[in-house]
Design a protein around this motif. Structure first.
Motif, PDB file in Angstrom:
ATOM      1  N   ALA B  16      42.125  41.734 -36.089  1.00 33.72           N
ATOM      2  CA  ALA B  16      41.315  41.736 -37.304  1.00 33.72           C
ATOM      3  C   ALA B  16      42.141  41.983 -38.546  1.00 33.72           C
ATOM      4  O   ALA B  16      41.600  42.012 -39.633  1.00 33.72           O
ATOM      5  CB  ALA B  16      40.232  42.803 -37.205  1.00 33.72           C
ATOM      6  N   GLY B  17      43.417  42.160 -38.405  1.00 32.46           N
ATOM      7  CA  GLY B  17      44.229  42.378 -39.594  1.00 32.46           C
ATOM      8  C   GLY B  17      44.171  41.209 -40.547  1.00 32.46           C
ATOM      9  O   GLY B  17      44.376  41.355 -41.732  1.00 32.46           O
ATOM     10  N   ILE B 228      55.992  37.606 -38.400  1.00 31.77           N
ATOM     11  CA  ILE B 228      55.942  38.644 -37.375  1.00 31.77           C
ATOM     12  C   ILE B 228      55.873  39.994 -38.076  1.00 31.77           C
ATOM     13  O   ILE B 228      56.674  40.281 -38.960  1.00 31.77           O
ATOM     14  CB  ILE B 228      57.166  38.505 -36.437  1.00 31.77           C
ATOM     15  N   GLN B 229      54.885  40.774 -37.742  1.00 29.18           N
ATOM     16  CA  GLN B 229      54.664  42.018 -38.469  1.00 29.18           C
ATOM     17  C   GLN B 229      54.253  43.110 -37.509  1.00 29.18           C
ATOM     18  O   GLN B 229      53.702  42.851 -36.455  1.00 29.18           O
ATOM     19  CB  GLN B 229      53.511  41.841 -39.446  1.00 29.18           C
ATOM     20  N   LEU B 230      54.481  44.327 -37.967  1.00 25.42           N
ATOM     21  CA  LEU B 230      53.971  45.463 -37.222  1.00 25.42           C
ATOM     22  C   LEU B 230      52.765  45.979 -37.974  1.00 25.42           C
ATOM     23  O   LEU B 230      52.840  46.214 -39.175  1.00 25.42           O
ATOM     24  CB  LEU B 230      55.021  46.566 -37.162  1.00 25.42           C
ATOM     25  N   GLU B 231      51.675  46.118 -37.291  1.00 20.21           N
ATOM     26  CA  GLU B 231      50.500  46.605 -37.997  1.00 20.21           C
ATOM     27  C   GLU B 231      50.053  47.914 -37.404  1.00 20.21           C
ATOM     28  O   GLU B 231      50.592  48.384 -36.413  1.00 20.21           O
ATOM     29  CB  GLU B 231      49.393  45.559 -37.887  1.00 20.21           C
ATOM     30  N   ARG B 232      49.014  48.461 -38.043  1.00 21.28           N
ATOM     31  CA  ARG B 232      48.449  49.707 -37.552  1.00 21.28           C
ATOM     32  C   ARG B 232      49.503  50.768 -37.400  1.00 21.28           C
ATOM     33  O   ARG B 232      49.616  51.412 -36.373  1.00 21.28           O
ATOM     34  CB  ARG B 232      47.804  49.494 -36.189  1.00 21.28           C
ATOM     35  N   GLY B 233      50.250  50.922 -38.441  1.00 24.85           N
ATOM     36  CA  GLY B 233      51.250  51.958 -38.384  1.00 24.85           C
ATOM     37  C   GLY B 233      52.379  51.627 -37.425  1.00 24.85           C
ATOM     38  O   GLY B 233      53.117  52.512 -37.014  1.00 24.85           O
ATOM     39  N   GLY B 234      52.519  50.373 -37.066  1.00 24.00           N
ATOM     40  CA  GLY B 234      53.658  50.004 -36.243  1.00 24.00           C
ATOM     41  C   GLY B 234      53.378  50.023 -34.759  1.00 24.00           C
ATOM     42  O   GLY B 234      54.291  49.862 -33.958  1.00 24.00           O
ATOM     43  N   THR B 235      52.157  50.189 -34.363  1.00 27.04           N
ATOM     44  CA  THR B 235      51.907  50.230 -32.926  1.00 27.04           C
ATOM     45  C   THR B 235      51.623  48.867 -32.340  1.00 27.04           C
ATOM     46  O   THR B 235      51.755  48.666 -31.145  1.00 27.04           O
ATOM     47  CB  THR B 235      50.701  51.125 -32.616  1.00 27.04           C
TER      48      THR B 235
END
Lengths: 584, 276
Positions: B16-17, B228-235
């Protein structure tokens, strides 16, 4: 076991140790090979006696216990058809690992150990250096998130009553709930983080109204955008500083220019002539709080990271942003490499796109906003129309069905941006006094060259007036649910700016943008062509080339001239003679 | 890949990001109807593939696989997440036919597009023109197939190939590590490999034939078509395709969870080279 005829053990039993390895092993194994004694193949598949076998030694046949042991081992050594692993090897590895590591309560975690051993097969055996403990950026982010959840120390002293009433902080979770009914929006966790980040913003800046505008996706990082209006008088200090800086720069530039000119006059002969080209003056940007700069926007990459203020947008940037289409990288200082060159970096491009999206897609139900009391004549020069609105205290909510059926129940409440890049048209020919004097001396602008005043749709126009995109309606309206229409929410999404959504139900409505930040066009993007080569000078007879006259032509010409001259002289002589005659 | 039941909730929360998701009503409906689909069609696993937004309505797509995971899945679509219809399998002819169609989907499966070839042959009006109208259903099938082929991805190690040929899910796949997860070459396209044979022998020596039997994302053209990304604080690691805007792949490193969903308009982003 009765004695069986001497025949070597069948060699095709998988992984069965050949008798050569175990010289004490007796010869044939009756009944355990693939061929039973009574079958015709028995005894033929193995050579009669191995090379090391001593046919004379007659070993006693294996006891049943030994036989069972050997069979069991053979079974364990059988490799699995699926993974090629044999149970024997796996158990050996597992026991080795256990004996090496001596875990506590090994019997309880035996399954996990087994899984780990299997997994280790897939990992490449790298060098034996110890693994570095990774300080992951995830931990830093988690720290930042934690800070969000702690209440600020300084705020604890303030009276809590002030904060509860009249806070500019929007109720983000409520809007999140309504959007979720429509199937749009971020996850609840993310919304909550955004909520807290907005709260942080509200506490640090003097803000009058604040709204979660949306999220723009980027290549490396995303942007969370907040739309903010400062309290009166707060933000003028910053603009004054900026203007002072600009003026200083201009003065300095002017002084340098004059100095350079003095030197140039001395060296006039050596320097090439200076060009008299003056670039057309840039359209002045709109004042803060008006037009495209009505709101200030803050962005951050992730909730918890510091909020950064975006600079106000200039018309040149909007005009350029209309011509290019680039992804955002996520870093505000990234340069935008494009044709036509964009005047600014990613922060300016982002701001320009936000301005365009707001102007195109911020909508509200009809009647929610109304114009204030008339301020001045509408016939003032420019005819800019009304540009302020206020909430209508007598707003009667429109039913959800009507909102979905007809687009004329929605209106834009953000001013349209004209082709010029501003919301209020300004005549670019109005110059400052000094420039006007110069202009009069040199040239006079024709009146026909004056640009036409641009007019756009006025504020609060209904959506039904929006133009279609090549037979596609510009908006799609739906109910959030068909099953429970009593509690449905009217949802409308833009087809022109994919990612722009609005919902309305009862007296509540809101807009949000979640997307990449680009306009939709059914045709492909075509970059503008470079302008045609400029003409150097108008061609005329003075500079058109003509071939030089040849020698014969010149001689003929000279002869003709001499004849004419001679004829003229004769004429004069004859006239003189006549005069003389008359005088006499 | 398993996105039915509890997996669906999480898949949607992670994807959902990008702003797209499902309303609680649809989610609840999907939970029930996907199970029924599994029963009726005898799939081994069913998953929610995504949502294709049309002008008037949206298509919800699901796909189901039988035991052989490498075989093409059967795809179904629904307009309300309750009643599903099977889509015909995609053929090359379909893809070729619909290649010229542009613009948004209408939202009506029986809507007919005029084939672009028809416009050229306007003299042949007397001919039977039933074959020159393309139904939206066909376009839907072709688009989904193209999306899966182009950007359907799995993490490295999730599937293993046995020496005999069939591809199995790797039961011992425990997820990529954090460093691996940020690299593009840890993800593979889940289709017939194209570039694998072109690799030099030196590169092939580093590959593990049981795991590296598919194309990795590193050599996708144009370069940079994945974000390419890290979301939710990187998790969570999120990969978004820039070629088909709306395809979101998620993976939680060091766990078995991964999957991809498509929430978009079903149009290829042909302007990608200009936008990078």
């Amino acid at each position: 076991m009765a004695d069986a005829p001497a025949a070597g053990p069948p060699q095709d039993l998988p992984l069965y140790e050949p008798p050569a390895a175990r010289p004490q092993e007796p010869g044939p194994m009756p009944g355990h090979g693939p061929y039973q004694p009574h079958e015709p193949g028995y005894g033929l598949c193995a050579p009669q006696g191995g090379p090391c076998e001593d046919p004379t030694s007659e070993q006693p046949p294996p006891s049943p216990r030994e036989l069972a042991l050997i069979n069991a081992k053979a079974y364990l050594l059988q490799s699995s058809t699926k993974s090629g692993l044999s149970l024997y090897d796996h158990l050996a590895n597992m026991l080795t690992k256990i004996l090496d590591e001596h875990p506590i309560n090994a019997a309880d975690i035996i399954e996990n150990i087994s899984k780990d051993v299997k997994w280790a097969q897939f990992q490449k055996k790298m060098d034996t250096l110890r693994d570095e403990y990774e300080i992951l950026p995830t931990f830093e982010l988690a720290e930042k998130h934690k800070v969000l959840f702690l209440k600020g120390n300084g705020d604890g002293d303030q009276e809590p009553e002030e904060e509860i009433t009249d806070t500019p902080l929007p109720n983000v979770m409520e809007t999140a709930f309504y959007f979720e009914q429509a199937g749009i929006g971020l996850s609840k966790d993310e919304y909550y983080h955004v909520f807290l980040a907005l709260k942080q913003l509200v506490n640090t800046q003097p803000i009058h109204t604040c709204r979660f505008w949306g999220k723009i996706l980027g290549l490396e990082m995303n942007y969370i955008v907040a739309e903010v209006e400062y309290r009166e008088g707060e933000e003028e200090e910053e603009t004054e500083e900026e203007e002072e800086e600009e003026e200083k720069l201009i003065e300095e530039g002017g002084k340098e220019g004059s100095e350079v000119e003095d030197e140039d006059e001395e060296k006039d002969d050596d320097e090439p002539p200076k060009s008299t080209y003056k670039p057309p003056a840039a359209t002045p940007k709109e004042e803060n709080r008006t037009g495209a700069n009505k709101f200030i926007y803050f962005v951050c990459n992730e909730p918890g990271k510091p909020w950064m203020k975006l600079p106000p947008v200039t018309p040149a940037q909007i005009v350029a942003a209309r011509k290019i289409k680039k992804f955002f990288t996520g870093r505000l200082d990234a340069p935008i490499v494009s044709y036509p060159p964009f005047p600014g970096n990613e922060a300016n491009y982002l701001r320009a796109q936000i301005a365009r999206i707001s102007a195109g897609t911020q909508i509200s139900p009809l009647g929610f906003y109304q114009f204030g009391e008339e301020e001045g004549d509408e016939e003032e020069e420019g005819g800019s129309g009304r540009d302020t609105y206020e909430e209508n205290p007598d707003f009667e909510p429109i039913s959800v069905m009507e909102l979905v059926e007809s687009l004329s129940n929605w209106v834009h409440h953000v001013q349209n941006i004209l082709m010029q890049g501003r919301c209020i048209w300004i005549n670019p020919i109005q110059k400052s006094e000094e420039e006007e004097e110069e202009v009069e001396e040199e040239e006079k602008a024709d009146e026909s060259d004056e640009p036409q005043q641009e007019v756009g749709p006025p504020l609060l126009t209904p959506l039904s007036e929006d133009t279609e995109i090549q037979n596609i309606p510009p908006w799609t309206a739906q109910l959030s649910t068909n099953l429970v229409p009593q509690y449905a929410v009217a949802v409308i999404q833009s087809n022109l700016w994919p990612g722009a959504y609005a919902f309305a139900t009862g007296k509540k409505f809101d807009n949000i943008y979640l997307g990449w930040g680009h306009k939709y066009s059914p045709d492909n993007y075509i970059p503008p062509l470079p302008p045609p080569v400029q003409a150097e000078y108008p061609s005329g007879p003075e500079i058109t080339e003509m071939s030089d006259p040849t020698v014969e032509e010149e001689q003929a010409l000279r002869a003709a001239q001499e004849e004419a001259l001679a004829a003229a002289e004769e004429m004069e002589e004859m006239e003189e003679e006549e005069d003389d005659d008359e005088d006499d | 890949m398993e996105a039915d039941g509890l997996g669906l909730e999480q898949a949607l929360a992670l994807a959902a990001g990008g702003g797209a998701g499902l309303s609680p009503e649809k989610r609840a409906a999907l939970g029930a109807s996907l199970l029924l689909l599994r029963r009726d069609y005898r799939f081994q696993r069913v998953r929610f593939w995504g949502r294709l937004q049309g002008l008037r309505a949206a298509y919800y797509i699901a796909d189901g696989r039988a035991t052989d995971l490498a075989a093409p899945p059967q795809r179904l679509y629904s307009l309300n997440c309750v009643e599903w219809s099977l889509l015909p399998p995609a053929t090359e002819e379909m893809i070729a036919q619909t290649a010229g169609l542009r613009g948004r989907f209408q939202g009506d499966p029986s809507y007919e597009y005029e084939s672009p070839e028809r416009k050229e042959d306007s003299d042949r009006i007397y001919e039977d023109d039933s074959g020159l109208f393309i139904k939206e259903e066909t376009r839907l099938v072709a688009t989904i197939e193209q999306i899966d082929r182009a950007v359907g991805i799995i993490p490295r190690g999730a599937f293993v190939k046995t020496p005999l040929g069939p591809v199995h899910e790797n039961r011992n796949f425990e997820g990529l590590s954090m460093t691996e997860a940020k690299k593009l070459n840890s993800y593979f396209h889940f289709t017939e490999p194209v570039n694998l044979k072109n690799k030099t022998l030196l590169e092939k020596a580093d590959l593990d034939p049981s795991i590296d039997f598919l194309d990795s994302l590193e050599h996708d053209i144009p370069k940079g078509s994945w974000s390419i990304q890290l979301e939710r604080g990187g998790t969570v690691v999120i990969l978004r395709s820039l070629l088909w805007l709306g395809l979101t792949f998620y993976h939680i490193p060091m766990t078995k969870q991964y999957g991809y969903v498509y929430f978009g308009t079903g149009e290829k982003n042909m302007d990608l080279p200009f936008m990078l």
